[in-house]
Write an enzyme that holds these catalytic residues in place. Structure first.
Site, PDB file in Angstrom:
ATOM      1  N   GLY A  81       0.830  -1.212   0.000  1.00  0.00           N
ATOM      2  CA  GLY A  81       0.000   0.000   0.000  1.00  0.00           C
ATOM      3  C   GLY A  81       0.856   1.250   0.000  1.00  0.00           C
TER       4      GLY A  81
ATOM      5  N   THR B 288       5.106   1.701   5.856  1.00  0.00           N
ATOM      6  CA  THR B 288       3.710   1.341   6.051  1.00  0.00           C
ATOM      7  C   THR B 288       3.053   2.402   6.914  1.00  0.00           C
ATOM      8  OG1 THR B 288       2.149  -0.100   7.191  1.00  0.00           O
ATOM      9  CG2 THR B 288       4.418  -0.236   7.916  1.00  0.00           C
TER      10      THR B 288
ATOM     11  N   ASP C 167       0.575   1.688   8.580  1.00  0.00           N
ATOM     12  CA  ASP C 167       0.010   0.936   9.712  1.00  0.00           C
ATOM     13  C   ASP C 167       0.934   0.895  10.919  1.00  0.00           C
ATOM     14  OD1 ASP C 167      -2.355   0.288   8.391  1.00  0.00           O
ATOM     15  OD2 ASP C 167      -1.410  -1.409   7.387  1.00  0.00           O
TER      16      ASP C 167
ATOM     17  N   GLY D  97      -6.281   0.317   9.548  1.00  0.00           N
ATOM     18  CA  GLY D  97      -5.550  -0.449  10.560  1.00  0.00           C
ATOM     19  C   GLY D  97      -6.273  -1.751  10.859  1.00  0.00           C
TER      20      GLY D  97
ATOM     21  N   GLU E  32     -10.904   0.271  11.328  1.00  0.00           N
ATOM     22  CA  GLU E  32     -11.569  -0.691  10.433  1.00  0.00           C
ATOM     23  C   GLU E  32     -11.443  -2.117  10.968  1.00  0.00           C
ATOM     24  OE1 GLU E  32      -9.627  -1.507   6.672  1.00  0.00           O
ATOM     25  OE2 GLU E  32      -7.664  -1.034   7.463  1.00  0.00           O
TER      26      GLU E  32
ATOM     27  N   LEU F 292      -7.614   8.771   1.455  1.00  0.00           N
ATOM     28  CA  LEU F 292      -7.116  10.113   1.758  1.00  0.00           C
ATOM     29  C   LEU F 292      -6.028  10.075   2.816  1.00  0.00           C
ATOM     30  CD1 LEU F 292     -10.683  11.625   1.943  1.00  0.00           C
ATOM     31  CD2 LEU F 292      -9.004  12.267   0.201  1.00  0.00           C
ATOM     32  N   GLN F 293      -6.185   9.215   3.819  1.00  0.00           N
ATOM     33  CA  GLN F 293      -5.257   9.193   4.952  1.00  0.00           C
ATOM     34  C   GLN F 293      -3.874   8.654   4.592  1.00  0.00           C
ATOM     35  OE1 GLN F 293      -6.665   6.057   7.952  1.00  0.00           O
ATOM     36  NE2 GLN F 293      -8.042   5.745   6.233  1.00  0.00           N
ATOM     37  N   ARG F 294      -3.774   7.922   3.485  1.00  0.00           N
ATOM     38  CA  ARG F 294      -2.449   7.371   3.175  1.00  0.00           C
ATOM     39  C   ARG F 294      -1.753   8.112   2.037  1.00  0.00           C
ATOM     40  NH1 ARG F 294      -3.802   1.344   0.594  1.00  0.00           N
ATOM     41  NH2 ARG F 294      -4.111   2.085  -1.529  1.00  0.00           N
TER      42      ARG F 294
END
Lengths: 410, 410
Positions: free
Chosen positions: B16, B140, B142, B187, B242, B295-297
């Site tokens: 990702g 990442t 995450d 996450g 999530e 959007l967050q990544r």
């Protein structure tokens, strides 16, 4: 010459928030505080309902340094409402409160409905023989107000949308396994916001298709176009307005379920998720629906400095004009050319100018097959998103205004 | 002393995307181009699949000035993949391509799976007697990689999440009619991202409740807590990962429909929309579900400068260490104290360090009722979101790198 009117003022904020509505508030508050004519500055809690409920904040008791942070604090700091005046009773109550606090100036910062409220208040005060000057200060991210070239709040939302689309585009095309991504933007009847996604093209990251509410939506045509682009490019990014409608006028977001086209369930997740599912059903592609939701209207960190400055100016000029004798008007923005460069001047319109009207995107600013905007649209919006704002951050996070919000005494 | 190894290098990006993975790429590319040992610099299209498909870009043909823009271009500019090596056949093909281009350095920028790929490639090259140095560069959002204090990409996602939560909070509480807003953050198994929403508290706009995947989710308890806060404050903002799971380990997002609790339909719209609907069913409140989604990544405009710098450093050190003889290692970030201030140094870990492991949030960094993070968590993440990035904008829009991406010839 207009007679000097000495007395207090009240500011209220109404309707959906924007990233810069508090910049207009600061324009009103600061100008009012510095004026000789205005004796006290009040803020109504939650729009006109704060006046009806006698819930005013005494803004003179705020730290002036703290008030400055309103320039970069999103949403309506005084609180908002979606209240429609209920005739004589409400108007009489407003007059009662105005008399109680000797309020002689009323500034209402909102959209269409707020201008209507301004008009009713203005007329009622005149009929009652109570001298009070009423000025509407426009705001809406939707940019659908008639009588103004554009509306404070729109430029910042457009900048947020264009930047977010550019970034998501880079992400959405990253895998060689392909993907179709549908992004949903606000705008119930006007395509000003979704059209702004086209600006991502200046970052070489434009959506492939843009669907505005001005053009009747055809699902089969949509699916054909998305599939064709996906087959050609292995990826497709689509922008849709929440307000797209079928030719019979029904909103696509409220379409009846059917078991044959992938509309198998009523969806809570919104239009983007639904359209993504339908297009996945058709193409077998990996799909994703993204709704920009509240983010697009409160993204103060991406507010355009042009928009912030104009929002402030709208508030400032509202106060200055009222002191000079203006009454029953709406502040409006007039686009002017400064030696070929974009410029903006404040004008005043009758409060009725935008009543029951919505300014939609001209059809000749939309391409012939209804899937993009033209260069005229780009030329219109591009000046409005200019300037990175000069916001303060503390610890890497936004520094918002922290108001005391002390209840006013008469 | 290690013998000098002269030859080409290849960089590949996997998994990702993040807002800063291209800053690591630029660290690799620039350092490699400036080295004496590395003769040519290639970029694999779409991760390891670009090597398998003999689809390499000749990065030496790019304009060095254009490459600089990689520092602020989100997502994986070379393209990404989620491909797992299929044993001997793939490894033999990789060796064939390495020989074809005289590739002696392989840098793989990715997460857990990419480190496993690095390990397999590294071991195979050694077994084959082909000298090639392999270094993994972590990324990442995450932050779940073991062996590194934190991971490039996480700080920027955390900054995006904290800022967006702060802004949405201001919007979500604006009406006196009340509202409950549920925001969903990425996450799957680790709560690092959703926990970062607590940083919005430094803007006085923290979510009321935060649900991490580390703590079993109880729907009744969730509804009780949301309802209590809503009744007290008239508003409630909730952050959910999530990845929240019921105590039996099933994901809440995959919960079976039921007609009694508001889970009346399978939802395409995701967890936030579903939980918002359930809580609306219970309280009668106006509700909204918002998913931060991609959007967050990819929010490079809000990337933290600390994260950008560390991502660049990770790429730079990968090349320098390989030239100096390092092989079969993963770059890692080690937190150090610089006179009490946050500092970060690069260390090297075996590629096996993170294999089949996920670093989750320590349970003692989560409050006792599992609805927030502690000050230890805040202290951990706050240094990682510092610094507003120095990105270039043109016309108010992001200026991304525009690479020519010319296919390499052997």
């Amino acid at each position: 010459m207009t007679q000097k009117l000495i007395g207090a003022c009240v500011l209220a904020q109404s309707g959906g928030p924007t990233a810069v509505i508090n910049a207009s508030a600061y324009g009103v508050i600061k100008t009012a505080m510095e004026s000789e004519e205005i004796t006290r500055v009040f803020g109504a809690a939650h729009g006109i309902t704060g006046i009806l409920n006698d819930m005013l904040y005494d803004l003179d008791k705020e730290d002036p340094e703290e008030l400055k942070f309103l320039m970069n604090t999103p949403s309506s700091e005084l609180g908002s409402c979606r209240y429609k005046l209920e005739g004589e009773k409400d108007l009489a109550r407003i007059l009662e409160i105005f008399k109680k606090y000797d309020i002689r100036y009323f500034f209402y910062n909102g959209g269409n409905d707020s201008m209507d409220t301004c008009l009713k208040v203005s007329e009622y005060m005149m009929e009652s023989g109570y001298e009070c000057r009423v000025i509407g200060v426009p705001k809406t991210i939707d940019n659908d107000l008639v009588g103004t070239d554009h509306c404070p709040g729109y430029g910042s939302a457009a900048k947020y949308i264009a930047t977010s689309f550019a970034e998501v585009y880079k992400d959405a095309i990253v895998y060689n396994t392909g993907a179709i991504t549908v992004l949903e933007v606000m705008g119930r009847n006007a395509g000003w916001l979704v059209g702004a996604s086209a600006l991502a093209g200046l970052s070489n990251a434009a959506p492939d298709l843009i669907y505005l509410p001005e053009v009747p939506f055809n699902l089969d045509d949509f699916l054909d176009k998305v599939e064709a682009i996906y087959k050609e490019k292995n990826n497709c990014v689509v922008a849709v307005s929440e307000g797209i409608k079928y030719s019979d006028g029904t909103f696509v977001s409220e379409a009846k379920p059917s078991t044959t086209d992938g509309f198998g369930h009523e969806q809570l997740g919104g239009l983007a998720a639904t359209l993504a599912a339908v297009v996945g059903h058709r193409t077998g592609a990996k799909v994703r629906g993204i709704e920009l939701s509240l983010l697009q209207r409160c993204g103060a960190h991406l507010a355009s400095q042009v928009d912030i400055d104009e929002a402030y100016l709208a508030g400032k000029c509202a106060v200055e004009s009222a002191i000079a004798g203006e009454n029953g008007k709406m502040v409006a923005l007039n686009r002017v050319s400064n030696n070929g460069e974009y410029g903006c001047e404040i004008i005043f319109q009758p409060l009725t100018v935008s009543a029951n009207l919505e300014k939609t995107v001209p059809l000749d600013w939309i391409n012939s097959d209804g899937t993009n905007v033209t260069q005229d649209f780009i030329d219109y919006v591009l000046p409005l998103i200019q300037g990175e704002n000069t916001r303060v951050t503390v610890n890497g996070l936004p520094r918002f205004a922290n108001l005391k919000k002390i209840k006013a005494e008469a």
